[in-house]
Every structure is written in structure tokens, then in C-alpha cells.
Design an enzyme around this catalytic site. Structure first.
Site, PDB file in Angstrom:
ATOM      1  N   PRO A  23      66.611 -33.482 -22.233  1.00  0.00           N
ATOM      2  CA  PRO A  23      67.994 -33.503 -22.723  1.00  0.00           C
ATOM      3  C   PRO A  23      68.160 -34.557 -23.820  1.00  0.00           C
ATOM      4  O   PRO A  23      67.691 -35.687 -23.684  1.00  0.00           O
ATOM      5  CB  PRO A  23      68.808 -33.902 -21.483  1.00  0.00           C
ATOM      6  CG  PRO A  23      67.895 -33.650 -20.318  1.00  0.00           C
ATOM      7  CD  PRO A  23      66.515 -33.873 -20.821  1.00  0.00           C
ATOM      8  N   TYR A 188      73.528 -44.617 -16.464  1.00  0.00           N
ATOM      9  CA  TYR A 188      74.782 -43.890 -16.311  1.00  0.00           C
ATOM     10  C   TYR A 188      75.236 -43.958 -14.847  1.00  0.00           C
ATOM     11  O   TYR A 188      74.631 -44.644 -14.041  1.00  0.00           O
ATOM     12  CB  TYR A 188      74.626 -42.479 -16.864  1.00  0.00           C
ATOM     13  CG  TYR A 188      74.309 -42.511 -18.349  1.00  0.00           C
ATOM     14  CD1 TYR A 188      75.184 -43.118 -19.252  1.00  0.00           C
ATOM     15  CD2 TYR A 188      73.111 -42.008 -18.857  1.00  0.00           C
ATOM     16  CE1 TYR A 188      74.878 -43.196 -20.609  1.00  0.00           C
ATOM     17  CE2 TYR A 188      72.796 -42.091 -20.206  1.00  0.00           C
ATOM     18  CZ  TYR A 188      73.686 -42.688 -21.078  1.00  0.00           C
ATOM     19  OH  TYR A 188      73.378 -42.783 -22.418  1.00  0.00           O
ATOM     20  N   ARG A 236      67.101 -36.444 -12.480  1.00  0.00           N
ATOM     21  CA  ARG A 236      66.493 -37.367 -13.441  1.00  0.00           C
ATOM     22  C   ARG A 236      66.753 -38.793 -12.996  1.00  0.00           C
ATOM     23  O   ARG A 236      67.878 -39.161 -12.680  1.00  0.00           O
ATOM     24  CB  ARG A 236      67.031 -37.153 -14.854  1.00  0.00           C
ATOM     25  CG  ARG A 236      66.188 -37.932 -15.874  1.00  0.00           C
ATOM     26  CD  ARG A 236      66.436 -37.545 -17.303  1.00  0.00           C
ATOM     27  NE  ARG A 236      65.185 -37.633 -18.060  1.00  0.00           N
ATOM     28  CZ  ARG A 236      65.124 -37.647 -19.382  1.00  0.00           C
ATOM     29  NH1 ARG A 236      66.230 -37.567 -20.113  1.00  0.00           N
ATOM     30  NH2 ARG A 236      63.962 -37.721 -19.999  1.00  0.00           N
ATOM     31  N   LEU A 314      57.252 -41.138 -25.349  1.00  0.00           N
ATOM     32  CA  LEU A 314      56.229 -41.297 -26.385  1.00  0.00           C
ATOM     33  C   LEU A 314      55.010 -40.414 -26.140  1.00  0.00           C
ATOM     34  O   LEU A 314      53.858 -40.835 -26.280  1.00  0.00           O
ATOM     35  CB  LEU A 314      55.815 -42.769 -26.506  1.00  0.00           C
ATOM     36  CG  LEU A 314      56.925 -43.729 -26.964  1.00  0.00           C
ATOM     37  CD1 LEU A 314      56.401 -45.153 -27.065  1.00  0.00           C
ATOM     38  CD2 LEU A 314      57.535 -43.286 -28.288  1.00  0.00           C
TER      39      LEU A 314
END
Length: 367
Positions: A23, A188, A236, A314
Site C-alpha cells: 500500500p 498509526y 500489517r 528496500l
């Protein structure tokens, strides 16, 4: 046979390959009016291009369960029928390309009400300013200097939020999504409840590990109750806050040990895959970054719990991704920035690895 291009079955859903799209917020939705939080042509082309490029599963950007849960006023939401209907065009196209459409449902908590990343470096929009609002959180602790202090959520408000996550999952199913991912990472709202660094509550939602994980598990249960048994739900997580693990320190954060313990709880509550990232809860955390630097966190969860995992961070080369899957470090690799640079990364990777991936007939002349 390339391990990266082997199918993966979760419940009754088979994803055609292990190369997925993470996302990524686009900050491109209308901030107000009848189209507020609604996907538009930009979101369609952004997601459709990666599907046409062979990506096995695509997760939308963090999609808010409530207007005040958006990271920025330009984020997507799934709290009304207009948004549900607009998503149907996107999910139908992704399915037609052989890609699994997934949605990440989220609430930003104390990190809400910020600018787009290219405006004032994504800094806060304070209450009273145009398009700004008062953020909320488990405790009245601002994210960083200059950010608004969030209002501490009451127990009644927490329960209302749990219901909003469930309602968003119900709308996601109606919109044609086949995977629901709960955003519990990157500082979050759910991550804020999990971590002792941001959760200073003394009631049933704070203090002990069991209390700090209570909100997250209630959200999982609410989403799972709305989601068909035959379809998977992901979670997640930030596997570490990259802070101290000293319980006597007020900068104690969520740790890799916590993640392994929590992964077992999540599996018992019906989570099928842990989308494993790190960080985001403390702006000054010292993160040791490098190619594949988050892979060991996913690998540990997979080996110690048996829960399927995705890994990020990465990962930019086909053979790098292939090695991760072939070595059993993760079940899927989720690309972010590399898919922004190269929407057809999956097709290039398949060619490099001698594998096959679905290509639109209109593009066959390029094979």
C-alpha cells in the site's frame, strides 16, 4: 521453476505469484464535497498499470474507516456507498488482469490531519486550519513537535471504532476486494495502542501486553466477522518501533519479541498472513536500513509461529526477491517504491528468472 512466480494459496484464494504491491498513499482524492475520499481516475490508472504489469496481488493505499482516520484530507476512505461503488471499477479491472485486489483499511490516530508529502514535507494541518481536524489516540501524546495533541479516546469511542473497521470490511467485500488487510503498523492508531511508547492508558486498553493488544484483536474479530471464511485477512505490523527494550525506560517500544507473541494471537483470531514492516511510531527512532533490512523480522515470525508472512523494505531486484522466497524467509515480497519506478517489474523479473507471468495480449509483441 522460479520460487517468486509460484502460486500461493491462502484459504480458498490462490494468488498467481509472490510478487505483490505494498500500500502506498497517493494523496490524490478530493478532500471535501460529494467525492471526498473517493477513488478517481488517478487511482484507477495507478493500480491498473501494476496489474497489467503482472503483479500478483495489489493492496490499495491506507483506506480510512472514518473521515477523521485519514492520514491527510486527500486520502481514500471507505465509509460511504459512493466510495464503495467507485472501487468496483478498480477491482473489476484488476481481476480481469489475473491480479488479486486487496484493500488496506486503516485509521491514522494521532498521525492524522497532515499535508500531502510534497507540501510542507507532509507536516501537520492543525485543528481550525483549512481541511484540518483534531486527531485522536490512545493517549494525549502528539506525534512530534508542531503536531496537535490527540484527544484520548474513551472506551465508548474505541468500541465505535471497532465497529467502523467492521463496516469498512463489509463495504470492501461489496466493492469486490478479495483480501482485507488491517493496518496495524507505522505509528498509526492500532500501532499506537500496541506500543507502550504511545499507550499510557491505565484501563482495559493499556498497561499490560494483553490490554495493549485488546483493541487490535477486537478489530481483527470485527473484520473477520464480516469477511467470508473462504477469503484471507492480513494484518500489517511494525515488528519493532526501533526503540529501547528496557521496561524501566519511558522510551520502551514494541519489540520483535512482542511481534512473535502477537503473531500467535493473530493466527488464533483468523489472520492468514502477517505483512511485516517496522518503525513509524517514533519520529526520532534510529533505524538501521539497508537492502532487505526488514526481512529478518518476517523470517523470525514465519519460523517461530508458522504464520504466513510478507516482507518489505528496500527490495529492488528480481534475484533479491527470488532469494528471499526460495530460502523460505517469507511467503511473499511486497514492493513499494520500485513498483512506482517500474509498473511492469513483475514482467521484467519473470524474464530475468526464466519464469512466466500473465501479460495482456495487447503487450505480447514486447515478449
Amino acid at each position: 521453476m522460479s520460487a517468486l512466480f509460484e502460486p500461493l494459496t491462502l484459504r480458498s484464494l490462490t494468488v498467481p505469484n509472490r510478487l505483490w504491491m505494498a500500500p502506498m498513499c497517493q494523496y490524490s482524492a478530493a478532500p471535501e464535497g460529494p467525492e471526498e475520499g473517493t477513488p478517481n481516475d488517478w487511482h484507477f490508472q495507478h493500480l491498473a498499470a501494476r496489474a497489467a504489469g503482472g503483479t500478483g496481488l495489489i493492496l490499495t493505499e491506507a483506506t480510512a474507516v472514518h473521515p477523521d482516520g485519514r492520514i491527510s484530507p486527500y486520502d481514500l476512505g471507505l465509509w460511504n456507498d459512493t466510495q464503495t461503488e467507485a472501487f468496483r471499477r478498480i477491482t473489476a479491472f484488476l481481476k480481469a488482469q489475473g491480479t488479486i485486489p486487496g484493500i488496506q483499511i486503516a485509521h491514522a490516530g494521532r498521525k492524522a490531519s497532515t499535508e500531502r508529502t510534497w507540501v510542507n514535507r507532509g507536516g501537520p494541518i492543525l485543528p481550525g486550519q483549512r481541511h484540518g481536524w483534531e486527531p485522536v489516540g490512545p493517549s494525549p501524546l502528539p506525534f512530534d513537535e508542531g503536531f496537535a495533541t490527540p484527544a484520548e479516546l474513551s472506551v465508548a469511542q474505541i468500541r465505535e471504532l471497532v465497529g467502523q473497521f467492521g463496516a469498512a470490511a463489509r463495504r470492501a467485500l461489496a466493492a469486490g476486494f478479495e483480501v482485507a488487510e488491517i493496518h496495524g503498523a507505522h505509528g498509526y492508531l492500532i500501532n499506537q495502542f500496541l506500543s507502550p511508547f504511545t499507550n499510557r492508558r491505565t484501563d482495559a486498553y493499556g498497561g499490560s501486553y494483553e490490554n495493549r493488544t485488546r483493541f487490535a484483536l477486537e478489530v481483527v474479530d470485527a473484520v473477520r466477522a464480516e469477511w467470508p471464511d473462504e477469503l484471507p485477512v492480513f494484518f500489517r505490523i511494525s515488528a519493532t518501533d526501533w526503540l529501547t527494550e528496557d521496561a524501566s525506560d519511558d522510551r520502551t517500544g514494541w519489540t520483535a519479541d512482542d511481534t512473535v507473541r502477537f503473531a500467535r494471537d493473530l493466527r488464533e483470531h483468523g489472520i492468514d498472513l502477517l505483512d511485516t514492516s517496522t518503525g513509524g511510531n517514533a519520529p526520532d527512532a534510529r533505524i538501521t536500513a539497508g537492502p532487505g533490512y526488514q526481512v529478518p523480522f518476517a523470517e523470525r515470525v514465519k519460523k517461530e509461529t508458522g504464520l504466513a508472512v510478507g516482507t518489505v523494505g528496500l527490495i529492488t531486484e528480481a534475484r533479491q526477491a527470488e532469494k528471499i522466497i526460495a530460502a523460505g524467509q517469507a511467503d511473499a515480497v511486497l514492493l513499494g517504491r520500485e513498483l512506482l519506478r517500474s509498473p511492469s517489474f513483475a514482467q521484467h523479473a519473470a524474464r530475468e528468472l526464466g519464469a512466466e507471468v500473465r501479460t495482456p495480449q495487447a503487450y505480447h509483441r514486447a515478449l
